[in-house]
Enzyme design. Structure first.
Site, PDB file in Angstrom:
ATOM      1  N   HIS A  75       0.869  -1.174   0.000  1.00  9.28           N
ATOM      2  CA  HIS A  75       0.000   0.000   0.000  1.00  9.28           C
ATOM      3  C   HIS A  75       0.908   1.226   0.000  1.00  9.28           C
ATOM      4  O   HIS A  75       1.597   1.478   0.992  1.00  9.28           O
ATOM      5  CB  HIS A  75      -0.888  -0.023   1.248  1.00  9.28           C
ATOM      6  CG  HIS A  75      -1.683   1.233   1.472  1.00  9.28           C
ATOM      7  ND1 HIS A  75      -3.021   1.222   1.774  1.00  9.28           N
ATOM      8  CD2 HIS A  75      -1.341   2.531   1.449  1.00  9.28           C
ATOM      9  CE1 HIS A  75      -3.449   2.464   1.913  1.00  9.28           C
ATOM     10  NE2 HIS A  75      -2.442   3.285   1.732  1.00  9.28           N
ATOM     11  N   LYS A  95      -3.747   1.047  10.006  1.00  6.73           N
ATOM     12  CA  LYS A  95      -2.314   1.266   9.823  1.00  6.73           C
ATOM     13  C   LYS A  95      -1.641   1.359  11.188  1.00  6.73           C
ATOM     14  O   LYS A  95      -2.179   1.971  12.107  1.00  6.73           O
ATOM     15  CB  LYS A  95      -2.080   2.573   9.051  1.00  6.73           C
ATOM     16  CG  LYS A  95      -2.606   2.520   7.623  1.00  6.73           C
ATOM     17  CD  LYS A  95      -2.554   3.889   6.951  1.00  6.73           C
ATOM     18  CE  LYS A  95      -3.208   3.821   5.577  1.00  6.73           C
ATOM     19  NZ  LYS A  95      -3.435   5.174   5.014  1.00  6.73           N
ATOM     20  N   GLU A 126      -4.107   6.783  -3.110  1.00  4.04           N
ATOM     21  CA  GLU A 126      -3.613   5.481  -2.653  1.00  4.04           C
ATOM     22  C   GLU A 126      -3.455   4.537  -3.834  1.00  4.04           C
ATOM     23  O   GLU A 126      -4.363   4.430  -4.665  1.00  4.04           O
ATOM     24  CB  GLU A 126      -4.615   4.826  -1.694  1.00  4.04           C
ATOM     25  CG  GLU A 126      -4.827   5.552  -0.401  1.00  4.04           C
ATOM     26  CD  GLU A 126      -5.790   4.800   0.526  1.00  4.04           C
ATOM     27  OE1 GLU A 126      -5.908   5.217   1.685  1.00  4.04           O
ATOM     28  OE2 GLU A 126      -6.433   3.814   0.083  1.00  4.04           O
ATOM     29  N   ASN A 179      -8.077   9.941  -0.901  1.00  6.44           N
ATOM     30  CA  ASN A 179      -8.547  10.521   0.355  1.00  6.44           C
ATOM     31  C   ASN A 179      -8.513  12.043   0.241  1.00  6.44           C
ATOM     32  O   ASN A 179      -7.463  12.622  -0.008  1.00  6.44           O
ATOM     33  CB  ASN A 179      -7.667  10.074   1.517  1.00  6.44           C
ATOM     34  CG  ASN A 179      -7.684   8.568   1.674  1.00  6.44           C
ATOM     35  OD1 ASN A 179      -8.736   7.939   1.604  1.00  6.44           O
ATOM     36  ND2 ASN A 179      -6.530   7.982   1.845  1.00  6.44           N
ATOM     37  N   ARG A 228      -8.618  14.494   2.353  1.00  6.88           N
ATOM     38  CA  ARG A 228      -8.444  15.063   3.694  1.00  6.88           C
ATOM     39  C   ARG A 228      -6.963  15.032   4.052  1.00  6.88           C
ATOM     40  O   ARG A 228      -6.164  14.427   3.346  1.00  6.88           O
ATOM     41  CB  ARG A 228      -9.196  14.201   4.719  1.00  6.88           C
ATOM     42  CG  ARG A 228      -8.695  12.761   4.724  1.00  6.88           C
ATOM     43  CD  ARG A 228      -9.107  11.957   5.936  1.00  6.88           C
ATOM     44  NE  ARG A 228      -8.366  10.711   6.015  1.00  6.88           N
ATOM     45  CZ  ARG A 228      -8.663   9.598   5.360  1.00  6.88           C
ATOM     46  NH1 ARG A 228      -9.719   9.555   4.574  1.00  6.88           N
ATOM     47  NH2 ARG A 228      -7.907   8.513   5.485  1.00  6.88           N
ATOM     48  N   VAL A 243      -3.692  10.908   8.959  1.00  2.26           N
ATOM     49  CA  VAL A 243      -2.999  10.686  10.238  1.00  2.26           C
ATOM     50  C   VAL A 243      -1.481  10.742  10.028  1.00  2.26           C
ATOM     51  O   VAL A 243      -0.755  11.372  10.792  1.00  2.26           O
ATOM     52  CB  VAL A 243      -3.401   9.315  10.840  1.00  2.26           C
ATOM     53  CG1 VAL A 243      -2.560   8.996  12.064  1.00  2.26           C
ATOM     54  CG2 VAL A 243      -4.889   9.283  11.187  1.00  2.26           C
TER      55      VAL A 243
HETATM   56  C1  MV4 Z   1      -7.473  -4.876  -3.090  1.00  2.65           C
HETATM   57  C2  MV4 Z   1      -6.509  -5.839  -2.734  1.00  2.65           C
HETATM   58  C3  MV4 Z   1      -6.061  -6.698  -3.719  1.00  2.65           C
HETATM   59  N1  MV4 Z   1      -6.564  -6.609  -4.981  1.00  2.65           N
HETATM   60  N2  MV4 Z   1      -7.925  -4.836  -4.362  1.00  2.65           N
HETATM   61  C4  MV4 Z   1      -8.144  -3.102   1.307  1.00  2.65           C
HETATM   62  C5  MV4 Z   1      -8.790  -1.824   1.703  1.00  2.65           C
HETATM   63  C6  MV4 Z   1      -9.375  -1.221   0.504  1.00  2.65           C
HETATM   64  N3  MV4 Z   1      -8.983   0.142   0.405  1.00  2.65           N
HETATM   65  C7  MV4 Z   1      -8.860  -2.028  -0.643  1.00  2.65           C
HETATM   66  N4  MV4 Z   1      -8.101  -3.117  -0.096  1.00  2.65           N
HETATM   67  C8  MV4 Z   1      -7.536  -4.037  -0.915  1.00  2.65           C
HETATM   68  N5  MV4 Z   1      -7.942  -3.989  -2.212  1.00  2.65           N
HETATM   69  C9  MV4 Z   1      -7.469  -5.696  -5.268  1.00  2.65           C
HETATM   70  N6  MV4 Z   1      -7.955  -5.635  -6.510  1.00  2.65           N
HETATM   71  C10 MV4 Z   1      -6.064  -5.874  -1.411  1.00  2.65           C
HETATM   72  C11 MV4 Z   1      -6.590  -4.977  -0.496  1.00  2.65           C
HETATM   73  C12 MV4 Z   1      -6.085  -5.122   0.844  1.00  2.65           C
HETATM   74  C13 MV4 Z   1      -5.237  -4.184   1.412  1.00  2.65           C
HETATM   75  C14 MV4 Z   1      -4.868  -3.026   0.729  1.00  2.65           C
HETATM   76  C15 MV4 Z   1      -4.042  -2.116   1.296  1.00  2.65           C
HETATM   77  C16 MV4 Z   1      -3.550  -2.325   2.566  1.00  2.65           C
HETATM   78  C17 MV4 Z   1      -3.904  -3.444   3.278  1.00  2.65           C
HETATM   79  C18 MV4 Z   1      -4.745  -4.380   2.713  1.00  2.65           C
HETATM   80  C19 MV4 Z   1      -5.089  -5.518   3.439  1.00  2.65           C
HETATM   81  C20 MV4 Z   1      -5.928  -6.420   2.882  1.00  2.65           C
HETATM   82  C21 MV4 Z   1      -6.436  -6.235   1.591  1.00  2.65           C
END
Ligand code: MV4
Length: 447
Positions: free
Chosen positions: A208, A237, A275, A290, A292, A295
């Protein structure tokens, strides 16, 4: 410039905003719930107005109460901080209607990024890489299975009104589709009052990584490089750092340009974050925007020497930005110190802080609203301090962070400090080669 800013928030971010206002010669109004009478933001603001009882809905989330507080104190702007009303389009619109400058995104900008399928389409149309998947909302299970067979499994269905991990389901084979669809629809309908879903290829073990951007009222947007937020537990986080150990200068420039294109496409004004997910091949994809201050903004401040709250206030007042992108040379990391017990599933640990000592010295910054004798209320989030460390290299930062964590004394409540100390000695974390799944296999039992 504004004469008086009302801060529609509490805790460390309210204090953080008051500090910048003080330096800028702007008067401040704190608002507080009855649970926060003894809070530092109330003490340090020029004026303070009680806006209701402890429950957020009746205080920090009450638009009429906050607008009334702004009216009676003659505030000419409102800073919403993060969380609470910071991404509430209705609140942004009402502020505008009352002639109070909302220091954040316009209602249109919040709406265009708040619906994730729409946000994704906007980004794709402006040339930002997005994760392959459905074109907008998914109409049926049949359409979902057809698209998934074309893309290949695993796939993920996501709530268009979601974000932060709610209303998502991973699907590994067609037989699982119907149940995942039903569950995600049910969950998002109940949580957001909107059960629209979209489909994406599931990116396995991503990082991320987010880009900080600032846009001004003339349509100019610049970026301040990235933050790596891959150390998360259940979408919370715990540690953020900059630069990312996996981002090359080439990737940084590409992600920065993509973030600028996306923000410029909606005429974004203010500080924002784009992001991205970065896969194991170093390909990046837009995930969410986001609208805003976040944090983790201080790590960017430490390496760029910008005061991002000051930048927000300046662009809200119509001051143009220079438009230069920043590629910092320093390294910074933030550990979130929460009143939670990491040995017991990070269970909240509110209560009275009986003894407190903050670490200090070169390269240490603490953003916190707590003091010895302060009682952490159980009504709000459990973050009580952000420990932000800066250094010349990632190694310097890791060493300094461990030293600072060991110096930290908080008695009376359980905190996440033991977890952070163990993390600083973890070989995988130290190597920089970890993904968002890292904490799923972490042993919290021996802290
Ligand atoms: C995803 C992904 C994998 N593939 N989308 C988690 C929160 C939301 N903002 C989107 N998320 C994710 N989307 C696809 N197509 C994996 C996640 C995800 C994740 C993303 C960022 C940080 C931590 C995470 C933990 C689990 C899953």
């Amino acid at each position: 410039m504004f004469k008086k800013i009302l801060i529609a928030n509490r805790g460390e971010i309210a204090l953080r905003i008051i500090r910048t206002c003080r330096e800028m010669g702007i008067k401040t109004v704190a608002v507080y719930s009855t649970a926060d009478r003894e809070s530092l933001h109330v003490r340090f603001a020029d004026e303070a107005v009680c806006i209701g009882p402890a429950a957020s809905r009746q205080s920090y989330l009450s638009i009429p109460n906050i607008i009334s507080a702004a009216e009676i104190t003659n505030a000419d702007a409102i800073h919403p901080g993060y969380g609470f009303l910071s991404e509430n389009a209705e609140f942004s619109r009402i502020c505008a209607e009352y002639g109070i400058k909302f220091i954040g995104a316009t209602a249109d900008q919040i709406n265009s990024m708040g619906d994730k399928a729409t946000a994704k389409a906007t980004m794709r149309n402006s040339g930002v890489p997005v994760i392959p998947g459905s074109d907008g909302l998914l109409e049926s299970v049949e359409e979902g299975i057809r698209l998934s067979n074309e893309m290949g499994y695993p796939v993920i269905v996501k709530a268009t009104a979601g974000g932060g991990g709610r209303g998502m389901r991973i699907i590994n084979k067609p037989e699982e589709f119907q149940k995942a669809w039903d569950d995600a629809k049910m969950e998002s309908g109940a949580a957001f009052g909107n059960d629209g879903l979209y489909l994406e290829k599931f990116i396995e073990e991503p990082r991320h990584i987010e880009i900080q951007i600032v846009g001004d009222q003339n349509g100019r947007v610049c970026h301040l490089s990235e933050r790596d937020c891959s150390i998360q537990r259940r979408h919370q986080k715990l540690v953020e750092e900059t630069p990312s150990p996996v981002v090359t200068q080439e990737l940084r420039e590409k992600m920065g340009e993509a973030a600028i294109k996306g923000a410029a496409a909606i005429g974004y004004e203010g500080a924002g974050t784009i992001e991205f997910l970065v896969d194991k091949h170093g390909k990046f994809y837009f995930m969410e925007m986001n609208t805003r201050i976040q944090v983790e903004h201080p790590i960017t401040e430490e390496v760029t020497d910008f005061d991002l709250i000051k930048e927000q206030i300046k662009v809200a007042a119509g001051v143009p930005i220079s438009g230069t992108n920043y590629f910092p040379k320093l390294f910074a990391m933030e550990c979130r110190i929460n009143a939670e017990d990491p040995r017991n599933g990070f269970r909240p640990s509110p209560g009275k802080i009986t003894n407190l000592h903050f670490p200090g010295g070169h390269g240490i910054r603490i953003d916190s609203h707590v003091y010895a004798g302060y009682t952490i209320p159980s009504n709000y989030d459990s973050m009580i301090a952000k420990l932000i460390v800066t250094g010349q290299s990632r190694e310097d930062v890791l060493t300094r962070m461990k030293r600072a964590l060991q110096e930290f004394v908080i008695e009376g409540v359980k905190t996440t400090i033991p977890f952070h100390i163990k993390l600083m000695d973890d070989e995988t974390f130290k190597s920089g080669k970890f993904t968002t799944k890292f904490l799923e296999d972490f042993d919290f039992s021996d802290l």
